[in-house]
Design an enzyme around this catalytic site. Structure first.
Site, short mmCIF file in Angstrom:
data_model
loop_
_atom_site.label_atom_id
_atom_site.label_comp_id
_atom_site.label_asym_id
_atom_site.label_seq_id
_atom_site.Cartn_x
_atom_site.Cartn_y
_atom_site.Cartn_z
N LYS A 158 48.56 -2.05 -123.72
CA LYS A 158 48.50 -0.70 -123.17
C LYS A 158 49.40 0.26 -123.93
CE LYS A 158 48.24 -0.25 -118.62
NZ LYS A 158 48.45 -0.48 -117.16
N LYS A 201 50.20 -8.52 -118.14
CA LYS A 201 49.22 -9.44 -117.58
C LYS A 201 48.01 -8.63 -117.07
CE LYS A 201 47.96 -13.50 -115.91
NZ LYS A 201 47.79 -14.65 -116.84
N PHE A 202 46.82 -9.10 -117.39
CA PHE A 202 45.61 -8.48 -116.87
C PHE A 202 45.32 -9.11 -115.51
CE2 PHE A 202 40.85 -8.46 -116.58
CZ PHE A 202 40.70 -7.09 -116.46
N GLU A 279 50.95 4.67 -108.63
CA GLU A 279 49.75 3.84 -108.75
C GLU A 279 50.10 2.36 -108.78
OE1 GLU A 279 46.57 6.73 -110.96
OE2 GLU A 279 47.59 5.29 -112.25
N ARG A 296 52.25 14.78 -111.16
CA ARG A 296 51.49 16.02 -111.02
C ARG A 296 50.59 15.91 -109.80
NH1 ARG A 296 46.63 13.44 -112.44
NH2 ARG A 296 46.87 11.95 -114.11
N VAL A 299 43.68 14.56 -109.31
CA VAL A 299 42.28 14.97 -109.10
C VAL A 299 41.85 14.70 -107.65
CG1 VAL A 299 39.88 14.50 -109.75
CG2 VAL A 299 41.64 14.62 -111.53
P1 ADP Z 1 43.67 11.23 -111.83
O1 ADP Z 1 44.29 9.97 -111.42
O2 ADP Z 1 44.34 12.45 -111.33
O3 ADP Z 1 42.22 11.21 -111.68
P2 ADP Z 1 43.11 10.99 -114.57
O4 ADP Z 1 43.81 9.91 -115.31
O5 ADP Z 1 41.68 10.87 -114.30
O6 ADP Z 1 44.00 11.26 -113.31
O7 ADP Z 1 43.39 12.34 -115.33
C1 ADP Z 1 43.20 13.61 -114.78
C2 ADP Z 1 42.85 14.53 -115.88
O8 ADP Z 1 43.86 14.57 -116.85
C3 ADP Z 1 41.60 14.13 -116.60
O9 ADP Z 1 40.97 15.33 -116.97
C4 ADP Z 1 42.11 13.34 -117.78
O10 ADP Z 1 41.20 13.42 -118.86
C5 ADP Z 1 43.39 14.08 -118.08
N1 ADP Z 1 44.48 13.24 -118.59
C6 ADP Z 1 45.12 12.27 -117.95
N2 ADP Z 1 46.12 11.77 -118.69
C7 ADP Z 1 46.11 12.46 -119.85
C8 ADP Z 1 46.91 12.44 -121.03
N3 ADP Z 1 47.93 11.61 -121.19
N4 ADP Z 1 46.60 13.32 -122.00
C9 ADP Z 1 45.59 14.16 -121.87
N5 ADP Z 1 44.82 14.24 -120.77
C10 ADP Z 1 45.06 13.41 -119.78
P1 ADP Z 2 45.87 5.54 -117.07
O1 ADP Z 2 47.15 6.14 -117.53
O2 ADP Z 2 44.80 5.60 -118.08
O3 ADP Z 2 45.49 6.03 -115.73
P2 ADP Z 2 46.66 3.04 -115.76
O4 ADP Z 2 47.79 2.18 -116.22
O5 ADP Z 2 46.90 3.85 -114.54
O6 ADP Z 2 46.21 3.96 -116.96
O7 ADP Z 2 45.41 2.13 -115.55
C1 ADP Z 2 44.11 2.67 -115.34
C2 ADP Z 2 43.21 1.58 -114.79
O8 ADP Z 2 43.12 0.47 -115.70
C3 ADP Z 2 43.67 0.96 -113.49
O9 ADP Z 2 43.27 1.70 -112.38
C4 ADP Z 2 43.00 -0.40 -113.53
O10 ADP Z 2 41.64 -0.32 -113.19
C5 ADP Z 2 43.08 -0.76 -115.01
N1 ADP Z 2 44.31 -1.52 -115.29
C6 ADP Z 2 45.46 -1.05 -115.79
N2 ADP Z 2 46.38 -2.03 -115.93
C7 ADP Z 2 45.79 -3.16 -115.50
C8 ADP Z 2 46.21 -4.54 -115.41
N3 ADP Z 2 47.42 -4.94 -115.77
N4 ADP Z 2 45.32 -5.43 -114.91
C9 ADP Z 2 44.09 -5.06 -114.53
N5 ADP Z 2 43.63 -3.80 -114.61
C10 ADP Z 2 44.47 -2.85 -115.08
MG MG Z 3 46.64 5.78 -114.00
#
Ligand code: ADP
Ligand code: ADP
Ligand code: MG
Length: 461
Positions: A158, A201-202, A279, A296, A299
């Site tokens: 990640k 870990k996944f 989360e 923040r 959505v």
């Molecule tokens: P939420 O959990 O609020 O749905 P998302 O991860 O879907 O959050 O992100 C919300 C919005 O912000 C989306 O339009 C996504 O593309 C954008 N976004 C989220 N993280 C980033 C980032 N690190 N850089 C740019 N855009 C981001």
């Molecule tokens: P983002 O910043 O893109 O929102 P997150 O870390 O919140 O990234 O993870 C987004 C999604 O990816 C989670 O809601 C889950 O579905 C999956 N995910 C992330 N980490 C794990 C993990 N360790 N094991 C399984 N699924 C994961």
């Molecule tokens: Mg997330």
């Protein structure tokens, strides 16, 4: 109280913030790119200032232009919405140094929860479980391999700066790990300008369950319950609901309390202020693991508003202006059930390919229990530069069945012609027996799209 706020965002969230300001009798300033000149947020704000060309790097991400716009229009505060600069501590600092209040967490808390690796460290300090993982960044292929073998496959690579589901890869063995290590790094470098990655870990067949938290500047914190966001495509949320169907199961009855406490612990240890989301992923045994904090407004905040009766954006503004949280934990009660469906301009049956273009016909559903947060209208052309979400459909019912029935009915009324949307696919989800029973994990969408069921859905849709 603030007299005038600049909204440093676009689309539905700009609309949402302007609506809250109007109800508080606060003047609004919209900013827009040349591609957004015909956008609804420009129309409804009291003033509007063009800040550059279509691509976000030339407009919505330009701190210099946003601050100039704020100074020219003489605002008291800036609301960053979500995405763009909303989690940028430097932007928050620049605002404050120009005597413009940043409506969000203070930069110290943002830094403490800065990237995912830093957040994991903080969670551990707060005594909140995290998925087993590398201690901090992995700097080489060899380090990644050593970590992965120690943790045990499957693992996830990640990006520390990741967001929006980008910069992560699953690996079930050494070969996939080496490949994933490089692709995650280059994807993160391109998307976030930071190639740092770590290994964790996944967790298989998990639920994504998050908690809304809120802090004021006087040291008070509350959580406002959970949102289940397990209906995802490519690790990005598509449908969210609250309460989580998982918590309805007898064996998991105490999870809300435990996870709520863990979320509050993170808020306290980081000195968090304003709205945030903690989360977690939860495995089949009810073990929960911290993932990250979204620093923040989120959505999917409307579903929490529907079941708690609290206007979260209004509260963000009040707390940023220095007011004390008007409620304590015991005052917060969840009543009924709410579901949100994200309406994206995408073809769900073609790998969710974006479908920008002109909306020829637009009719939004209404009636009891229906809320539409959107900037779309008939004749609006969706520009290709931004996120493809064009609206959110939120329904509320006395229980889950009622909320689902209203959602199915509302989706069938929602008329958007000229572009492809995710609505037909989401209608199929609402009909799915497993979804109806509340029996789903983060793998639900891939399962529904895969194999024979795909054709069935296309026929139904
Ligand atoms: P939420 O959990 O609020 O749905 P998302 O991860 O879907 O959050 O992100 C919300 C919005 O912000 C989306 O339009 C996504 O593309 C954008 N976004 C989220 N993280 C980033 C980032 N690190 N850089 C740019 N855009 C981001
Ligand atoms: P983002 O910043 O893109 O929102 P997150 O870390 O919140 O990234 O993870 C987004 C999604 O990816 C989670 O809601 C889950 O579905 C999956 N995910 C992330 N980490 C794990 C993990 N360790 N094991 C399984 N699924 C994961
Ligand atoms: Mg997330």
């Amino acid at each position: 109280m603030f007299e005038k706020i600049l909204v440093a965002n676009r689309g539905e969230i700009a609309m949402r913030i302007i609506r809250a300001c109007k109800e508080l009798n606060i003047k609004t300033v919209a900013v827009y790119s040349k591609a957004d000149a015909n956008s609804m947020h420009v129309e409804v704000a009291d003033e509007a200032i063009c800040i550059g060309e279509g691509p976000s790097a030339d407009s919505y991400l330009r701190i210099d232009r946003l601050v100039s716009a704020a100074e020219i229009s003489d605002v008291d505060a800036i609301h960053p919405g979500y995405g763009f600069l909303s989690e940028n501590a430097h932007f928050a600092d620049v605002c404050e140094s120009c005597n413009i209040r940043f409506i969000g967490p203070r930069s110290a808390a943002m830094n403490a929860l800065g990237d995912k690796a830093a957040s994991r460290t903080l969670a551990k300090r707060a005594g909140v479980p995290t998925p087993p993982g590398s201690d901090g960044l992995v700097a080489t292929e060899q380090e990644a391999l050593t970590s992965a073998r120690k943790i045990g496959y499957p693992v996830m690579i990640k990006a520390v700066a990741g967001g929006g589901g980008r910069g992560m890869r699953v690996a079930h063995n050494d070969v996939a790990l080496v490949k994933g290590y490089h692709t995650a790094r280059s994807e993160a470098e391109k998307a976030f300008g930071n190639s740092g990655v770590y290994v964790e870990k996944f967790i298989e067949n998990p639920h994504h369950i998050e908690f809304q938290i809120f802090g004021d500047t006087k040291g008070n914190w509350v959580h406002m319950g959970e949102r289940d966001c397990s209906i995802q495509r490519r690790n990005q949320k598509l449908i969210e609901e609250t309460p989580s169907p998982l918590f309805e199961r007898k064996e998991f009855r105490d999870l809300r309390k435990k996870m709520g406490r863990a979320a509050l612990k993170i808020a306290e240890v980081s000195g968090y202020t304003n709205a945030g989301t903690v989360e977690f992923i939860v495995d089949e045994g009810g073990n929960y693991y911290f993932l990250e904090v979204n620093k923040r407004i989120q959505v999917e905040h409307p579903i929490t508003e529907e079941v708690t009766g609290i206007d979260l954006v209004r509260l963000q503004i009040l707390v940023a202006a220095g007011e004390k949280l008007p409620m304590s934990q015991n005052d917060i009660q969840m009543k009924g059930h709410a579901i949100e469906v994200r309406v994206n301009a995408e073809d769900a049956f073609d790998d969710f390919r974006p479908s920008p273009g002109r909306i020829d016909v637009y009719y939004a559903p209404g009636g009891r229990g229906v809320r539409v947060d959107s900037h779309a209208y008939a004749g609006y052309t969706i520009p290709p530069y931004y996120d493809s979400m064009i609206g959110k459909l939120i329904t509320y019912g006395k229980d889950r069945t009622e909320a689902m029935n209203i959602m199915s009915r509302a989706l069938s009324e929602y008329m958007i012609r000229g572009i492809k949307t995710t609505i037909p696919f989401e209608q199929a989800i609402l009909k799915d027996p497993d979804f109806r029973r509340g029996d789903y994990t983060t793998h639900f969408v891939e399962g529904l799209l895969g194999g024979a069921r795909r054709e069935l859905i296309q026929v139904q849709a």
